[in-house]
Enzyme design. Structure first.
Site, PDB file in Angstrom:
ATOM      1  N   THR A   1       6.171  -8.970   1.681  1.00  0.00           N
ATOM      2  CA  THR A   1       6.406  -7.581   2.065  1.00  0.00           C
ATOM      3  C   THR A   1       5.324  -7.121   3.044  1.00  0.00           C
ATOM      4  O   THR A   1       4.217  -7.637   3.051  1.00  0.00           O
ATOM      5  CB  THR A   1       6.407  -6.652   0.843  1.00  0.00           C
ATOM      6  OG1 THR A   1       5.107  -6.672   0.220  1.00  0.00           O
ATOM      7  CG2 THR A   1       7.456  -7.083  -0.166  1.00  0.00           C
ATOM      8  N   GLY A   2       5.668  -6.152   3.870  1.00  0.00           N
ATOM      9  CA  GLY A   2       4.718  -5.672   4.871  1.00  0.00           C
ATOM     10  C   GLY A   2       4.315  -6.770   5.822  1.00  0.00           C
ATOM     11  O   GLY A   2       3.144  -6.924   6.162  1.00  0.00           O
ATOM     12  N   ALA A   3       5.311  -7.528   6.296  1.00  0.00           N
ATOM     13  CA  ALA A   3       5.039  -8.810   6.963  1.00  0.00           C
ATOM     14  C   ALA A   3       4.910  -8.746   8.475  1.00  0.00           C
ATOM     15  O   ALA A   3       4.565  -9.741   9.097  1.00  0.00           O
ATOM     16  CB  ALA A   3       6.155  -9.803   6.610  1.00  0.00           C
TER      17      ALA A   3
ATOM     18  N   GLY B   1      -0.736  -7.591  11.061  1.00  0.00           N
ATOM     19  CA  GLY B   1      -1.935  -7.614  10.238  1.00  0.00           C
ATOM     20  C   GLY B   1      -1.942  -8.746   9.234  1.00  0.00           C
ATOM     21  O   GLY B   1      -1.572  -9.878   9.544  1.00  0.00           O
TER      22      GLY B   1
ATOM     23  N   GLY C   1      -0.010  -9.200   6.677  1.00  0.00           N
ATOM     24  CA  GLY C   1       1.326  -9.695   6.361  1.00  0.00           C
ATOM     25  C   GLY C   1       1.777 -10.768   7.322  1.00  0.00           C
ATOM     26  O   GLY C   1       2.333 -11.803   6.914  1.00  0.00           O
TER      27      GLY C   1
ATOM     28  N   SER D   1      -7.289  -5.020  -3.541  1.00  0.00           N
ATOM     29  CA  SER D   1      -8.433  -4.569  -2.747  1.00  0.00           C
ATOM     30  C   SER D   1      -9.692  -4.533  -3.596  1.00  0.00           C
ATOM     31  O   SER D   1      -9.635  -4.240  -4.805  1.00  0.00           O
ATOM     32  CB  SER D   1      -8.161  -3.168  -2.196  1.00  0.00           C
ATOM     33  OG  SER D   1      -9.316  -2.628  -1.586  1.00  0.00           O
TER      34      SER D   1
ATOM     35  N   TYR E   1      -5.489   5.508  -3.026  1.00  0.00           N
ATOM     36  CA  TYR E   1      -5.665   4.087  -2.725  1.00  0.00           C
ATOM     37  C   TYR E   1      -6.436   3.392  -3.845  1.00  0.00           C
ATOM     38  O   TYR E   1      -6.008   2.358  -4.369  1.00  0.00           O
ATOM     39  CB  TYR E   1      -6.409   3.926  -1.404  1.00  0.00           C
ATOM     40  CG  TYR E   1      -6.489   2.503  -0.919  1.00  0.00           C
ATOM     41  CD1 TYR E   1      -5.411   1.900  -0.298  1.00  0.00           C
ATOM     42  CD2 TYR E   1      -7.662   1.762  -1.075  1.00  0.00           C
ATOM     43  CE1 TYR E   1      -5.471   0.586   0.153  1.00  0.00           C
ATOM     44  CE2 TYR E   1      -7.736   0.457  -0.631  1.00  0.00           C
ATOM     45  CZ  TYR E   1      -6.642  -0.124  -0.016  1.00  0.00           C
ATOM     46  OH  TYR E   1      -6.719  -1.420   0.417  1.00  0.00           O
TER      47      TYR E   1
END
Length: 254
Positions: free
Chosen positions: A17-19, A22, A24, A149, A162
């Site tokens: 996901t989020g590929a 960056g 991803g 993170s 976050y």
């Protein structure tokens, strides 16, 4: 005589996901270079299409793309069905999608501001993992990998949404690892520190850089190498763990 575990991922299918860019894109490129076929999810259809074409040309792997919001109703079920229908199954699930932090204080943050972080970082990965369970159970080497993170481990001036959602993500990883280990599904997390992507706003770049003992931010490919390791047979005895990749900015004790 035993042999070294295989680092190649030929014949396996990875969903990222989020590929589109960056970290991803780095995950997608690294997994493809090791032979994995890919289902890539992102909101940015143009960048996703361009990346997929590049990966097909450079590696020869199969790449399927879906331009989609991972928080949308029914999205998780669509992702799982697409992996099975178009690529034959699912072996590696990489929860990479994330949203920018806003660096606000408690007094500047109301409950509504927290919701997008939990929707992207916690609820969507939960739903996708749940929807993908059938495919993962059918895999010979199932892996679920969260990109969390360092600031989910030790809060450090980032937005409340976050930091809290990333901490919840790590707790979910451990709960899933404990539940699914009996079925051979290995669940782990990679916790990057500061990475040289657009997730680091210009106004805090110098501060982030100064906090890294190695004296530089991570290259996205360095994070992707850790993900590829956890996806491989080399990590076949690792589950429920957090792999810290932060340049020494956070050293976690036992």
């Amino acid at each position: 005589m035993s042999t070294l575990p295989n680092e190649r991922l030929d014949g396996r299918v990875a969903l990222v996901t989020g590929a589109a860019r960056g970290m991803g894109a780095a995950h997608a490129s690294t997994l493809a270079a090791r032979g994995a076929d890919l289902l890539l999810i992102d909101l940015d259809e143009a960048e996703l299409t361009a990346l997929a074409a590049q990966l097909r040309e450079n590696t020869g792997v199969r790449v399927v793309t879906l331009s989609a919001d991972i928080t949308a109703p029914g999205a998780a079920e669509t992702f799982a069905a697409t992996a099975v229908d178009q690529l034959g199954g699912l072996d590696i699930l990489v929860h990479n999608a994330g949203i920018m932090h806003d660096f606000k204080t408690l007094e500047q943050t109301d409950a509504a501001a927290l919701r997008p972080y939990f929707e992207v970082n916690v609820l969507a990965p939960y739903a996708i993992t749940r929807a993908a369970l059938g495919a993962l159970r059918a895999s010979k080497s199932p892996r679920v990998i969260f990109i969390s993170s360092s600031w989910g481990q030790v809060p450090d001036g980032h937005s409340y949404g976050y930091m809290i959602s990333k901490a919840a993500q790590l707790s979910m990883m451990r709960a899933l690892a404990k539940e699914l280990v009996a079925e051979g599904i290995l669940v782990n997390a990679v916790t990057p520190g500061a990475v040289a992507t657009r997730m680091i706003p210009d106004e805090v770049y110098a501060e982030e850089l100064a906090a890294v003992p190695l004296g530089r931010l991570a290259d996205p490919l360095e994070i992707a190498a850790s993900v590829a390791f956890l996806a491989s047979d080399q990590a076949s005895f690792i589950t429920g763990q957090t792999l810290n990749v932060n340049g020494g900015a956070l050293i976690v004790g036992v």
